[in-house]
Design a protein around this motif. Structure first.
Motif, PDB file in Angstrom:
ATOM      1  N   ASN A 174      -3.295   6.087  -3.187  1.00 22.36           N
ATOM      2  CA  ASN A 174      -4.119   5.660  -2.052  1.00 22.36           C
ATOM      3  C   ASN A 174      -4.905   6.730  -1.736  1.00 22.36           C
ATOM      4  OD1 ASN A 174      -4.592   4.892   0.842  1.00 22.36           O
ATOM      5  ND2 ASN A 174      -3.497   3.109   0.198  1.00 22.36           N
ATOM      6  N   ASN A 232       1.390   4.519  -7.698  1.00 23.84           N
ATOM      7  CA  ASN A 232       0.169   4.144  -7.053  1.00 23.84           C
ATOM      8  C   ASN A 232      -0.428   5.276  -6.285  1.00 23.84           C
ATOM      9  OD1 ASN A 232       1.574   1.533  -7.566  1.00 23.84           O
ATOM     10  ND2 ASN A 232       1.714   1.051  -5.384  1.00 23.84           N
ATOM     11  N   GLY A 284     -10.462   2.339   2.437  1.00 20.65           N
ATOM     12  CA  GLY A 284      -9.819   3.133   1.414  1.00 20.65           C
ATOM     13  C   GLY A 284      -9.463   2.436   0.280  1.00 20.65           C
ATOM     14  N   SER A 314      -7.209  -2.349  -4.957  1.00 19.75           N
ATOM     15  CA  SER A 314      -7.136  -2.865  -3.582  1.00 19.75           C
ATOM     16  C   SER A 314      -8.178  -2.194  -2.758  1.00 19.75           C
ATOM     17  CB  SER A 314      -5.809  -3.200  -2.680  1.00 19.75           C
ATOM     18  OG  SER A 314      -5.087  -4.198  -3.504  1.00 19.75           O
ATOM     19  N   ASN A 339       5.475   3.823  -0.643  1.00 17.91           N
ATOM     20  CA  ASN A 339       5.323   2.368  -0.979  1.00 17.91           C
ATOM     21  C   ASN A 339       5.678   1.672   0.222  1.00 17.91           C
ATOM     22  OD1 ASN A 339       4.220   0.152  -2.671  1.00 17.91           O
ATOM     23  ND2 ASN A 339       6.635  -0.514  -2.937  1.00 17.91           N
ATOM     24  N   ASP A 349      -6.600   1.652  -2.855  1.00 16.38           N
ATOM     25  CA  ASP A 349      -5.088   1.513  -3.301  1.00 16.38           C
ATOM     26  C   ASP A 349      -5.113   1.128  -4.796  1.00 16.38           C
ATOM     27  OD1 ASP A 349      -2.278   2.121  -1.795  1.00 16.38           O
ATOM     28  OD2 ASP A 349      -2.179   0.843  -3.705  1.00 16.38           O
ATOM     29  N   TRP A 350      -4.636   2.141  -5.595  1.00 18.44           N
ATOM     30  CA  TRP A 350      -4.753   1.932  -7.017  1.00 18.44           C
ATOM     31  C   TRP A 350      -3.502   2.041  -7.728  1.00 18.44           C
ATOM     32  CZ3 TRP A 350      -6.318   6.148 -11.183  1.00 18.44           C
ATOM     33  CH2 TRP A 350      -6.893   5.496 -12.251  1.00 18.44           C
ATOM     34  N   ARG A 351      -3.008   0.735  -8.362  1.00 22.19           N
ATOM     35  CA  ARG A 351      -1.791   0.953  -8.933  1.00 22.19           C
ATOM     36  C   ARG A 351      -1.955   0.873 -10.710  1.00 22.19           C
ATOM     37  NH1 ARG A 351      -2.802  -3.537  -5.545  1.00 22.19           N
ATOM     38  NH2 ARG A 351      -2.176  -3.173  -3.365  1.00 22.19           N
ATOM     39  N   GLY A 407      -8.515   7.246   1.022  1.00 17.81           N
ATOM     40  CA  GLY A 407      -9.220   6.771   1.927  1.00 17.81           C
ATOM     41  C   GLY A 407     -10.200   7.761   2.880  1.00 17.81           C
ATOM     42  N   LEU A 462       0.857  -1.264   0.013  1.00 19.89           N
ATOM     43  CA  LEU A 462       0.127   0.101  -0.069  1.00 19.89           C
ATOM     44  C   LEU A 462       0.819   1.195   0.041  1.00 19.89           C
ATOM     45  CD1 LEU A 462      -2.453  -0.768   2.725  1.00 19.89           C
ATOM     46  CD2 LEU A 462      -2.749  -1.270   0.254  1.00 19.89           C
ATOM     47  N   VAL A 496      -6.561  -6.222   3.844  1.00 23.66           N
ATOM     48  CA  VAL A 496      -6.705  -5.808   2.624  1.00 23.66           C
ATOM     49  C   VAL A 496      -7.353  -7.006   1.583  1.00 23.66           C
ATOM     50  CG1 VAL A 496      -5.271  -4.740   0.617  1.00 23.66           C
ATOM     51  CG2 VAL A 496      -4.718  -4.279   2.780  1.00 23.66           C
TER      52      VAL A 496
END
Length: 246
Positions: free
Chosen positions: A57, A55, A237, A218, A38, A239-241, A59, A31, A209
């Motif tokens: 994140n 990435n 939240g 995620s 990272n 987490d987008w990669r 939330g 995350l 997660v």
């Protein structure tokens, strides 16, 4: 408050509906931390985000008042990562939190990964930088990953902090490679000035997660400062990669 929640909801919808069009796997289960690094929740990992990826994140932290944490970590050059992090206060009477700018370089890769990093905290009239070294290896639980991080803070205009910063984080797969437990501990709540997490050295956090799209998107539920006030502060939240490598 209503405007902030609407903006957050729209952002989540954009993430979900655009992910299949724009996202590529960055080959990472980690995350983005509250510091924009990272890693785990607070603890960094020695592994940078893969070159040619970033990435995001975002939330919602259910505290009094609420906060909207946003972290971004990206890499254009192999082994070198840059990141930004901030917790946006959603009411005017909330305690402000620092803006964070981070950088990390992995100089040893193999059975043991080692990285050197720095995190700049820009906070009202009190700015600082933390230098750290991160060690990455397999988990002591027999599966998953673990990182140990040692750092030192320099407060601009005040000199070097007398304490040594220590972090430990672990990621443990629970169901295959799509549902896992993230735990971390720190004696230095990096980037935190909000009242929901202690700044007096000793913070344990836990998160569950679930990879909606493995290695890409995620969702997570986190409990902050769990040992002091179990389940008193919960966060959710995404987490987008993304990958922009050709």
């Amino acid at each position: 408050m209503k405007k902030s929640f609407t903006l957050f909801a729209l952002t989540l919808l954009i993430f979900i509906f655009s992910v299949e069009l724009l996202a590529g796997s960055s080959n990472s289960n980690y995350l983005v931390t509250l510091g924009g690094i990272n890693g785990y929740i607070i603890c960094p990992t020695a592994l940078p985000v893969p070159s040619g990826s970033f990435n995001i994140n975002a939330g919602w932290i259910f505290s009094s008042p609420n906060y909207l944490p946003v972290g971004i970590a990206f890499s254009f050059i192999k082994n070198w990562e840059i990141g930004f992090g901030h917790q946006f206060a959603l009411t005017s009477d909330a305690v402000a939190t620092p803006f964070l700018i981070s950088t990390k370089y992995r100089f040893l890769e193999g059975k043991l990964d080692l990285s050197l990093g720095a995190v700049f905290e820009i906070y009202e009239n009190s700015n600082s930088v933390e230098f750290y070294v991160a060690f990455h290896s397999g988990s002591v639980f027999g599966k998953g990953m673990m990182d140990i991080v040692i750092g030192k803070t320099i407060n601009f205009g005040q000199g070097i902090d007398n304490s040594i910063n220590f972090y430990i984080g672990t990621l443990i797969p629970l169901v295959g490679d799509v549902f896992y437990l993230v735990l971390d501990f720190s004696n230095n709540a990096l980037g935190n000035a909000a009242t929901y997490m202690s700044v007096n050295r000793g913070v344990f956090n836990a998160s569950l997660v679930f990879d909606i799209i493995p290695k890409v998107l995620s969702i997570f539920v986190a409990s902050y400062d769990f040992m002091d006030n179990p389940f008193s502060t919960i966060g959710i939240g995404l987490d987008w990669r993304l990958s922009f490598a050709r």
